[in-house]
Write an enzyme that holds these catalytic residues in place. Structure first.
Site, PDB file in Angstrom:
ATOM      1  N   TYR A  69      33.026  25.753  65.668  1.00 39.17           N
ATOM      2  CA  TYR A  69      33.122  27.181  65.322  1.00 39.17           C
ATOM      3  C   TYR A  69      34.118  27.807  66.293  1.00 39.17           C
ATOM      4  CZ  TYR A  69      31.050  31.701  63.858  1.00 39.17           C
ATOM      5  OH  TYR A  69      30.844  32.966  63.374  1.00 39.17           O
TER       6      TYR A  69
ATOM      7  N   ARG B  76      42.552  36.861  56.558  1.00 40.82           N
ATOM      8  CA  ARG B  76      42.283  37.407  57.897  1.00 40.82           C
ATOM      9  C   ARG B  76      41.306  36.466  58.585  1.00 40.82           C
ATOM     10  NH1 ARG B  76      38.230  37.772  60.660  1.00 40.82           N
ATOM     11  NH2 ARG B  76      37.045  39.577  59.983  1.00 40.82           N
TER      12      ARG B  76
ATOM     13  N   LYS C 299      31.280  27.798  58.834  1.00 42.60           N
ATOM     14  CA  LYS C 299      30.128  28.708  58.687  1.00 42.60           C
ATOM     15  C   LYS C 299      28.978  27.993  57.985  1.00 42.60           C
ATOM     16  CE  LYS C 299      31.902  32.891  60.005  1.00 42.60           C
ATOM     17  NZ  LYS C 299      31.326  33.972  60.786  1.00 42.60           N
TER      18      LYS C 299
ATOM     19  N   GLU D 129      33.884  36.040  53.392  1.00 42.85           N
ATOM     20  CA  GLU D 129      34.221  35.801  54.792  1.00 42.85           C
ATOM     21  C   GLU D 129      35.712  35.940  55.031  1.00 42.85           C
ATOM     22  OE1 GLU D 129      31.694  34.903  57.113  1.00 42.85           O
ATOM     23  OE2 GLU D 129      33.280  35.456  58.509  1.00 42.85           O
ATOM     24  N   ASP D 130      36.058  36.701  56.039  1.00 42.64           N
ATOM     25  CA  ASP D 130      37.432  36.791  56.525  1.00 42.64           C
ATOM     26  C   ASP D 130      38.435  37.212  55.451  1.00 42.64           C
ATOM     27  OD1 ASP D 130      36.274  36.201  58.891  1.00 42.64           O
ATOM     28  OD2 ASP D 130      37.434  34.397  59.320  1.00 42.64           O
TER      29      ASP D 130
ATOM     30  N   ASP E 133      29.963  39.041  55.467  1.00 39.64           N
ATOM     31  CA  ASP E 133      29.527  38.663  56.816  1.00 39.64           C
ATOM     32  C   ASP E 133      30.232  39.482  57.891  1.00 39.64           C
ATOM     33  OD1 ASP E 133      28.318  37.038  58.784  1.00 39.64           O
ATOM     34  OD2 ASP E 133      30.141  35.827  58.904  1.00 39.64           O
ATOM     35  N   ASP E 134      31.524  39.727  57.719  1.00 42.15           N
ATOM     36  CA  ASP E 134      32.275  40.441  58.758  1.00 42.15           C
ATOM     37  C   ASP E 134      31.850  41.897  58.858  1.00 42.15           C
ATOM     38  OD1 ASP E 134      34.175  38.282  59.552  1.00 42.15           O
ATOM     39  OD2 ASP E 134      34.556  38.373  57.406  1.00 42.15           O
TER      40      ASP E 134
ATOM     41  N   ASN F  39      37.639  37.688  68.032  1.00 39.66           N
ATOM     42  CA  ASN F  39      37.750  36.227  68.085  1.00 39.66           C
ATOM     43  C   ASN F  39      39.158  35.797  67.694  1.00 39.66           C
ATOM     44  OD1 ASN F  39      34.948  35.883  68.608  1.00 39.66           O
ATOM     45  ND2 ASN F  39      34.535  36.269  66.452  1.00 39.66           N
TER      46      ASN F  39
HETATM   47  N1  LIG Z   1      32.039  38.844  66.998  1.00 38.93           N
HETATM   48  C1  LIG Z   1      31.910  38.723  65.697  1.00 38.93           C
HETATM   49  O1  LIG Z   1      30.884  38.288  65.187  1.00 38.93           O
HETATM   50  C2  LIG Z   1      33.028  39.128  64.805  1.00 38.93           C
HETATM   51  C3  LIG Z   1      34.281  39.371  65.281  1.00 38.93           C
HETATM   52  N2  LIG Z   1      35.276  39.734  64.420  1.00 38.93           N
HETATM   53  C4  LIG Z   1      36.594  39.920  64.965  1.00 38.93           C
HETATM   54  O2  LIG Z   1      36.992  41.246  64.788  1.00 38.93           O
HETATM   55  C5  LIG Z   1      38.389  41.325  64.756  1.00 38.93           C
HETATM   56  C6  LIG Z   1      38.799  42.318  63.689  1.00 38.93           C
HETATM   57  O3  LIG Z   1      38.354  41.964  62.412  1.00 38.93           O
HETATM   58  P1  LIG Z   1      38.685  42.916  61.144  1.00 38.93           P
HETATM   59  O4  LIG Z   1      38.078  44.240  61.323  1.00 38.93           O
HETATM   60  O5  LIG Z   1      38.315  42.197  59.922  1.00 38.93           O
HETATM   61  O6  LIG Z   1      40.274  42.926  61.270  1.00 38.93           O
HETATM   62  P2  LIG Z   1      41.401  43.972  60.974  1.00 38.93           P
HETATM   63  O7  LIG Z   1      42.668  43.292  61.320  1.00 38.93           O
HETATM   64  O8  LIG Z   1      41.217  44.534  59.621  1.00 38.93           O
HETATM   65  O9  LIG Z   1      41.127  45.152  61.989  1.00 38.93           O
HETATM   66  C7  LIG Z   1      41.683  45.272  63.248  1.00 38.93           C
HETATM   67  C8  LIG Z   1      41.658  46.720  63.620  1.00 38.93           C
HETATM   68  O10 LIG Z   1      42.089  46.867  64.960  1.00 38.93           O
HETATM   69  C9  LIG Z   1      43.213  47.733  65.018  1.00 38.93           C
HETATM   70  N3  LIG Z   1      44.115  47.281  66.064  1.00 38.93           N
HETATM   71  C10 LIG Z   1      44.960  46.233  66.071  1.00 38.93           C
HETATM   72  N4  LIG Z   1      45.624  46.165  67.236  1.00 38.93           N
HETATM   73  C11 LIG Z   1      45.187  47.197  67.967  1.00 38.93           C
HETATM   74  C12 LIG Z   1      45.506  47.689  69.252  1.00 38.93           C
HETATM   75  N5  LIG Z   1      46.415  47.074  70.004  1.00 38.93           N
HETATM   76  N6  LIG Z   1      44.872  48.789  69.681  1.00 38.93           N
HETATM   77  C13 LIG Z   1      43.980  49.419  68.912  1.00 38.93           C
HETATM   78  N7  LIG Z   1      43.621  49.002  67.697  1.00 38.93           N
HETATM   79  C14 LIG Z   1      44.225  47.908  67.232  1.00 38.93           C
HETATM   80  C15 LIG Z   1      43.843  47.675  63.649  1.00 38.93           C
HETATM   81  O11 LIG Z   1      44.569  48.854  63.406  1.00 38.93           O
HETATM   82  P3  LIG Z   1      45.647  48.870  62.220  1.00 38.93           P
HETATM   83  O12 LIG Z   1      44.902  48.545  60.959  1.00 38.93           O
HETATM   84  O13 LIG Z   1      46.123  50.280  62.222  1.00 38.93           O
HETATM   85  O14 LIG Z   1      46.657  47.847  62.560  1.00 38.93           O
HETATM   86  C16 LIG Z   1      42.576  47.597  62.785  1.00 38.93           C
HETATM   87  O15 LIG Z   1      42.009  48.872  62.659  1.00 38.93           O
HETATM   88  C17 LIG Z   1      38.888  39.878  64.585  1.00 38.93           C
HETATM   89  O16 LIG Z   1      39.356  39.397  65.821  1.00 38.93           O
HETATM   90  C18 LIG Z   1      37.642  39.111  64.230  1.00 38.93           C
HETATM   91  O17 LIG Z   1      37.663  37.785  64.706  1.00 38.93           O
HETATM   92  C19 LIG Z   1      35.068  39.936  63.094  1.00 38.93           C
HETATM   93  C20 LIG Z   1      33.828  39.696  62.572  1.00 38.93           C
HETATM   94  C21 LIG Z   1      32.743  39.213  63.381  1.00 38.93           C
HETATM   95  C1  LIG Z   2      32.870  35.672  63.659  1.00 37.07           C
HETATM   96  C2  LIG Z   2      33.632  36.094  62.518  1.00 37.07           C
HETATM   97  O1  LIG Z   2      33.122  36.138  61.414  1.00 37.07           O
HETATM   98  C3  LIG Z   2      35.003  36.485  62.696  1.00 37.07           C
HETATM   99  O2  LIG Z   2      35.503  36.523  63.809  1.00 37.07           O
HETATM  100  O3  LIG Z   2      35.641  36.770  61.681  1.00 37.07           O
HETATM  101 MG   LIG Z   3      34.525  36.315  59.881  1.00 38.91          MG
END
Ligand SMILES: NC(=O)C1=CN([C@@H]2O[C@H](COP(=O)(O)OP(=O)(O)OC[C@H]3O[C@@H](n4cnc5c(N)ncnc54)[C@H](OP(=O)(O)O)[C@@H]3O)[C@@H](O)[C@H]2O)C=CC1
Ligand SMILES: CC(=O)C(=O)O
Ligand SMILES: [Mg+2]
Length: 549
Positions: free
Chosen positions: A96, A149, A167, A238-239, A261-262, A409
């Site tokens: 993972y 993503r 997963k 997912e993603d 999931d996200d 991540n």
């Molecule tokens: N711990 C966990 O269980 C999980 C972790 N994650 C992690 O969350 C992260 C985001 O996922 P997701 O929401 O789907 O992805 P997105 O790419 O859709 O979202 C990222 C967000 O962060 C913003 N962003 C990017 N760069 C910056 C910066 N330098 N400063 C401020 N804001 C910034 C983006 O803005 P803009 O759109 O304007 O570019 C966007 O709003 C990934 O790394 C993923 O691995 C996700 C799910 C579960």
């Molecule tokens: C953990 C997870 O689902 C992610 O980083 O997208």
């Molecule tokens: Mg995910």
């Protein structure tokens, strides 16, 4: 070469669900026509597990360990899960995050054997036929991605398949779902990753991603095919990229047994960890100002559950909203911005709230932390190192126990490293991360593990719950129940120095507790047949698949 043996069951050696390899007894070897096809010695599963861990240890890199374990999974599923179960904390980062990210990037180069289904846009007229080609008829859980993503590493095209495979292996390891009843699916709608389009070995459909009109029509055809073929299956999204993730969830959540999931799993795990943090900090979530860096589907999903929790703790919806601050790449979400989706707009502040901050343009994270007494700082931004020393020190100057969760991540995308957070706050920060990090060193006692706040605490338990309870929908209340049950299992409730989330060694027992809470909620919500707690416990026990031969 296919081993056929001489008995009617001779192909058993090549069947990853039925083979025992060298652990076939003399009687079984005779029965299945395997005599002479294996070395003479008969080993035990425990011997095999030890031998495999030796192999894992001898690999030079984690990526090689990942490749070895994936090959083992394709060869002998009982052994693969017995190996993972023997050392969950060591195995998890190999199958993972973070290693799976590298596996996705190098998917085409590392290709060995097929697993799951690849549904490509050019084959769109045959979706149902392709679903009928699934390796096993009965399926409890599908994890589907379109690879756009992947974690925080962007568009991986067909390489995104590493995520559903990873997963689902955790659905089995932690949630006890029979691996023969799981199905990873990759929707191949092209890729906009130029490196992949140029890669001569790229195994996906070499084409730019299709436009949104075609995309949503394809997703609809896929869902219709799933409904027709597997009407009771749990379908986990997912993603998916943010512009697709929330609309897909909204469209299908009331039509079939499905969740994202996200958005929802991440929210539940974050809320569970915040429950432990609130206990240690001695403050309610509803009394905090909560800042989220990142306004993607994961960040907004978490903030929606945070807001709901504040309302449940007695805040009015407006009060709760005013305590939530979301910052994206441009800055704070404010109502005068014209680039926000409806979900993001729900968290936008009136520019009047920040009018006296004396900031040019939109306030950034540092401005919010400077002007607001932030108790909780969460990161789902993919922005490595965005929680800088200045920002964290500024936050920590105003609160006793700053809660800081860099949740992006894989490891390289984390908004801060725990050791830094610990040092900048003189050990006061309550920390959880999305990917695993080394424990924090303590001069006056044992090292303290860092909680890994990852949706892996939630999705396997939700899968176990809905399978055992025969649920037909995943409601918001079920995800809240998962969050509460996880929070109730936080070691920090009993020991303020303990991590905010349970140890990996306990994760299966914790999943049983979460599954019971979710199943109970499904019954209460009328989306699962009436059942007593005892009946649900029995059903959960009966659903669990055991990797012993
Ligand atoms: N711990 C966990 O269980 C999980 C972790 N994650 C992690 O969350 C992260 C985001 O996922 P997701 O929401 O789907 O992805 P997105 O790419 O859709 O979202 C990222 C967000 O962060 C913003 N962003 C990017 N760069 C910056 C910066 N330098 N400063 C401020 N804001 C910034 C983006 O803005 P803009 O759109 O304007 O570019 C966007 O709003 C990934 O790394 C993923 O691995 C996700 C799910 C579960
Ligand atoms: C953990 C997870 O689902 C992610 O980083 O997208
Ligand atoms: Mg995910």
């Amino acid at each position: 070469m296919t081993v056929t043996g001489t008995g009617d069951d001779g192909v058993i050696l090549d069947d990853p669900m039925r083979t025992k390899g060298t652990a076939f007894t003399a009687e079984e070897r005779a029965e299945h026509g395997l005599r002479g096809l294996l070395p003479y010695a008969v080993t035990t599963l425990e011997d095999q597990v030890r031998r495999c861990w030796g192999e894992v240890d001898r690999q030079a890199t984690d990526l090689q360990r990942y490749v070895y374990l994936r090959s083992l999974q394709d060869r002998n599923e009982h052994l693969f899960y017995s190996v993972l179960a023997a050392d969950v904390p060591t195995a998890l980062p190999l199958v993972y995050t973070p290693t799976v990210a590298e596996g996705c990037k190098r998917f085409s180069e590392l290709w060995r054997r097929p697993r799951g289904l690849y549904l490509a846009w050019p084959d769109r007229d045959a979706l149902r036929d392709m679903l009928r080609n699934r390796p096993h008829d009965e399926v409890d859980v599908i994890v589907v991605t379109d690879g756009q993503r992947i974690l925080g590493i962007g568009d991986q095209g067909v390489g995104g398949m590493g995520i559903p495979v990873g997963k689902l292996s955790l659905y089995t390891l932690i949630g006890g779902i029979d691996p023969a009843r799981t199905l990873p699916i990759l929707l191949d709608v092209g890729t906009d990753n130029p490196d992949l389009l140029d890669d001569p070995f790229y195994l996906g459909w070499r084409h730019r991603r299709i436009d949104d009109e075609d995309y949503f029509a394809f997703v609809e055809d896929f869902v219709a095919a799933v409904e027709a073929e597997l009407p009771e299956v749990l379908l986990q999204w997912e993603d998916f990229a943010t512009p697709h993730a929330a609309p897909i969830l909204a469209r299908y959540r009331d039509r079939l047994l499905t969740f994202n999931d996200d958005i929802q799993g991440t929210a539940a795990v974050a809320l569970g960890a915040l429950q432990g943090a609130a206990e240690v900090a001695g403050t309610r979530l509803a009394d905090q100002q909560v800042v989220m860096l990142g306004a993607g589907s994961a960040g907004i999903g978490v903030m929606e559950m945070v807001r709901q929790e504040m309302v449940d703790q007695g805040r009015s919806p407006d009060e709760a909203r005013s305590r939530c601050w979301v910052v994206d790449v441009r800055g704070l979400l404010t109502t005068d911005r014209d680039d926000l989706s409806g979900d993001q707009r729900a968290f936008a502040h009136d520019p009047a709230d920040v009018a006296d901050w004396d900031v040019e343009g939109l306030p950034g994270l540092a401005d919010v932390v400077e002007h607001v007494t932030v108790g909780v700082l969460l990161g789902l931004s993919t922005a490595q190192g965005a929680f800088t020393e200045d920002i964290v020190r500024s936050m920590a100057a105003k609160v006793d126990r700053p809660v800081v969760f860099p949740l992006s991540n894989p490891t390289a995308n984390a908004e801060a490293r725990p050791a830094e957070l610990d040092s900048w706050t003189d050990g006061r920060a309550l920390i959880a991360t999305g990917s695993p990090f080394p424990p924090l060193a303590r001069a006056d006692g044992p090292d303290v593990p860092v909680a890994q706040c990852n949706n892996v605490y939630i999705f396997p338990a939700v899968g176990l719950a809905v399978t055992a309870a025969k649920a037909t929908r995943v409601t918001d209340a079920m995800m809240r129940a998962a969050a509460r049950a996880l929070g109730d299992a936080s070691p920090a409730l009993h020991d303020p120095h303990a991590p905010l989330l349970p140890a990996w060694a306990d994760v299966r027992a914790v999943a049983d507790g979460i599954a019971l809470a979710v199943a109970r909620q499904a019954v209460a919500d009328g989306v699962a047949p009436e059942a007593s707690d005892d009946e649900l416990r029995d059903a959960i026990r009966a659903t669990r698949w055991d990797p012993a031969y």
